[in-house]
Design a protein around this motif. Structure first.
Motif: not given
Length: 735
Positions: A374-380
């Motif tokens: 979930t921490l890397f979803y902001p990249i999407i």
């Protein structure tokens, strides 16, 4: 007799009824808000059509390249102006005319040239020196109209027909346009070390006139940039600093990312300590303030002239005068005492809610630890937002550059009735306008047209803006609903992390996109309309800044304030509605209603959690950006002996320093947005858990043991239930 409440039981909605089959986010769900989904898809298709039409009619070269008085681009490859990328003004002094700000066009002939003039010269001087040295004409003719090659033509006719400029001044390119090369020496404005020059009409002018004209034209071009040379030099130095320090900037941003991740994962241990330490520090600081005010009050009380009241001395610009009065310190002491009492009373009566908020913050850290993806979803989200912004910007540029070249009459005479009327440059010299308005010209004004498409370009730009806002808010809504579904899967797992379903983030993303596109688009549309109205109000406020109607400005200010509040309220409601959508799979209105009533039934818990979360996250952002900024400061100022030799040579050390600080804050902001969404989701699930379950074997609490301990709640085990049944049956057997 107990007094009945004036608020009906259904005022805040009915508590959620028990559903024995509920085990977290509903998997068997149907599509919601289908009509809005269809409209959203149609709007996207229409947006693609709008971009295609704009691409067919628009020409971005009209924005990229300057356009001369004949509607030709400067510097465009494959044209006669391919090697002439700079726009030259025949008479820059004409740009001081007030019509520049009205018509957004300088009323003088404009030509494309390969380079700007590097010396002072007039056509009269050139013609005089040409007879002795033909090189004067070879240099001067590059600033004349193409094809003109008659230096013996009388000066009056040349200036009348504007075959050549009456003068040239040393200039440098700015935004692909020639502007005088101003240099300030000992406080005196000069151009090529001169303060005066000949204007080619027999007059001596001051370089101040050139500055005023250049400033007027630059205001049209770039919003008031006043120093070409300084801006260019600073820009070059900043670029050099970035080129030499980009690797270390990248390292600083990576460090901030790792620190943000570690901070979130450690909040399960440090959330309570951080909060209570700061609160205790505030209480101690306010207590010290009360003591200091009392000490100052008791010291001044016996002194002469210190018993004068504030009303007696009236208003004083020197604040130190008030500090000599005992009444001032008494007021300070009472104010601080009231603040201290409020803080202590709030903590006493809301201590359990504060403990719940801290427990939820710790639980949010555990949830992120279990679902690290979930921490890397902001990249999407970032990539989708970048795509929306790029499409909107390209469409706006193509729309703005649609149309054919429109020419208008430009005249320096204030009483010329033909000024600003359309004209044809090919037949303008044979018209009566040149006779009635001597010195007038038919120059390029803008790109436009008379077709239906061209008449509605402004409306199409507004549509482009509205759809852009809708797509941006939909992207954000999709991210919020996806994260909420993943964290809800964590909360409603009875045994954590064993019962968490596989790939919760991907599953939540699929559910949100497959079933709830319409609901997310509905909520995004409501927010986009409010934001669109706010943009229009800001535009009107900008246009009416010079208005003297006080009522109009007051009304506009009230509308701006109301819509600002409405936007933030809708953002809050949308966020919680998306959480309910991710859990139950209902439509937007039903989810927003359920979320609203659920929060209203627990309004104090909502207020405490919101403020505690905001406070800790703000403290975290400040701590991360500040610590990384301090480290970057010591590094770029060569104060770390171990790696002192690795520091690159910089013109301005604050360039990479500010970049690292700002980048660190934005990275922390992105990580903490995920964490805030996690806490909000767990909080709503926690409230639903309290209303739906009672801790029995068939209806156990799904909340963490720390939350159950705060609320004195327990989950009954099946063995305990059997033992209780046996104890009840034993007395019956004896009888």
């Amino acid at each position: 007799m107990a007094r009945k409440s004036a608020i009906p039981p259904s005022y805040y909605g009915e508590p959620h009824k028990f559903d024995p089959t509920f085990r977290g986010p509903v998997h068997n769900r149907g599509c919601t808000d289908v009509l809005c989904c269809v409209i959203f898809v149609i709007v996207i298709l229409g947006y693609i059509v709008l971009g295609t039409v704009a691409w067919m009619h628009g020409d971005p070269r009209k924005v990229v390249y300057p356009t001369d008085s004949y509607g030709q681009f400067c510097g465009q490859q494959g044209t006669p102006n391919a090697n002439k990328a700079i726009l030259f003004y025949f008479n820059i002094l004409q740009c001081a005319n007030p019509t520049v700000l009205i018509n957004l066009q300088c009323p003088t002939t404009q030509l494309c040239v390969s380079k700007c003039p590097d010396r002072f010269a007039t056509y009269i001087d050139m013609q005089y020196n040409y007879r002795r040295n033909k090189s004067y004409w070879d240099y001067y003719k590059q600033f004349c109209k193409p094809g003109f090659n008659n230096p013996d033509k009388p000066v009056s006719q040349v200036l009348r027909d504007e075959d050549c400029p009456s003068m040239i001044v040393p200039s440098r390119p700015f935004l692909q346009r020639c502007f005088p090369d101003f240099i300030t020496r000992n406080g005196t404005l000069t151009v090529a070390n001169k303060t005066n020059f000949k204007d080619g009409h027999g007059k001596v002018r001051s370089v101040v006139d050139l500055r005023d004209a250049a400033k007027q034209e630059r205001t049209v071009l770039s919003g008031g940039i006043t120093s070409l040379l300084d801006a260019k030099e600073v820009g070059v130095k900043i670029f050099e600093d970035y080129a030499s320090s980009w690797f270390w900037i990248l390292i600083g941003l990576v460090i901030s990312m790792l620190v943000s991740l570690i901070f979130i994962l450690l909040l399960r241990f440090t959330a309570g300590v951080l909060f209570w330490m700061v609160i205790f520090g505030v209480i101690v600081a306010v207590g010290y303030g009360i003591w200091h005010c009392y000490w100052e009050y008791s010291t001044l009380k016996g002194k002469p002239d210190s018993d004068i009241t504030i009303s007696d001395i009236g208003f004083q610009t020197d604040f130190r005068v008030y500090l000599q009065l005992s009444q001032t310190w008494l007021i300070f002491m009472i104010s601080l005492a009231v603040i201290e009492a409020i803080i202590i009373i709030v903590l006493i009566f809301l201590r359990s809610r504060v403990r719940i908020a801290i427990a939820l913050l710790k639980e949010g850290s555990k949830a992120i630890g279990c679902i690290m993806s979930t921490l890397f979803y902001p990249i999407i989200t970032f990539l989708l937002l970048a795509l929306c912004i790029a499409y909107w910007a390209v469409t706006a540029v193509f729309l703005a550059s649609s149309g054919e070249a429109v020419y208008k009459v430009m005249s320096t005479l204030p009483d010329c009735k033909y000024t600003n009327l359309t004209c044809d440059p090919e037949t303008f010299s044979q018209s009566n306008v040149t006779k009635l308005c001597p010195g007038s010209q038919c120059t390029f004004a803008f790109y436009g047209g008379e077709s239906l498409y061209h008449r509605y370009i402004f409306v199409l730009q507004l549509c482009n803006l509205l759809v852009f806002l809708w797509l941006v808010n939909f992207t954000i809504a999709l991210g919020q609903c996806t994260l909420a579904g993943a964290f809800a899967s964590y909360y409603w797992a009875l045994r954590k992390p064993e019962d968490i379903p596989p790939c919760p983030l991907a599953s939540s993303f699929g559910r949100a996109l497959r079933y709830h596109t319409g609901s997310l688009a509905f909520g995004a549309l409501i927010l986009s309309i409010v934001q669109f109205i706010r943009i229009i109000l800001e535009y009107l406020d900008h246009k009416l800044k010079g208005a003297h109607n006080a009522f109009t400005r007051f009304l506009l200010c009230c509308l701006k304030c109301c819509f600002w509040c409405l936007e933030h309220f809708i953002k809050f409601m949308n966020r919680n509605a998306y959480i309910m959508i991710s859990i139950y799979g209902k439509n937007f209105c039903a989810s927003a209603r359920d979320a609203f009533f659920l929060l209203m039934r627990n309004v104090m818990r909502v207020a405490v959690l919101d403020k505690v979360t905001d406070f800790l996250l703000f403290l975290g952002k400040l701590l991360i950006s500040g610590s990384v900024g301090v480290l970057a400061f010591f590094f770029f100022t060569r104060q770390i002996p171990v790696i002192q030799e690795e520091v690159p040579s910089l013109n301005y050390y604050w360039v990479p320093l500010l970049t690292v600080i700002f980048g660190s804050y934005m990275i922390a902001h992105g990580f903490f947005n995920v964490y805030a969404m996690c806490v909000d989701t767990l909080f709503l699930c926690f409230l639903l858990d309290l209303e739906k379950n009672d801790g029995s074997a068939t209806r156990p609490y799904y909340m963490a043991s720390s939350l159950r301990a705060i609320l004195n709640k327990k989950n009954k085990r099946p063995e305990e239930k059997k033992k209780r049944r046996k104890k009840k049956e034993q007395p019956n057997k004896r009888h």
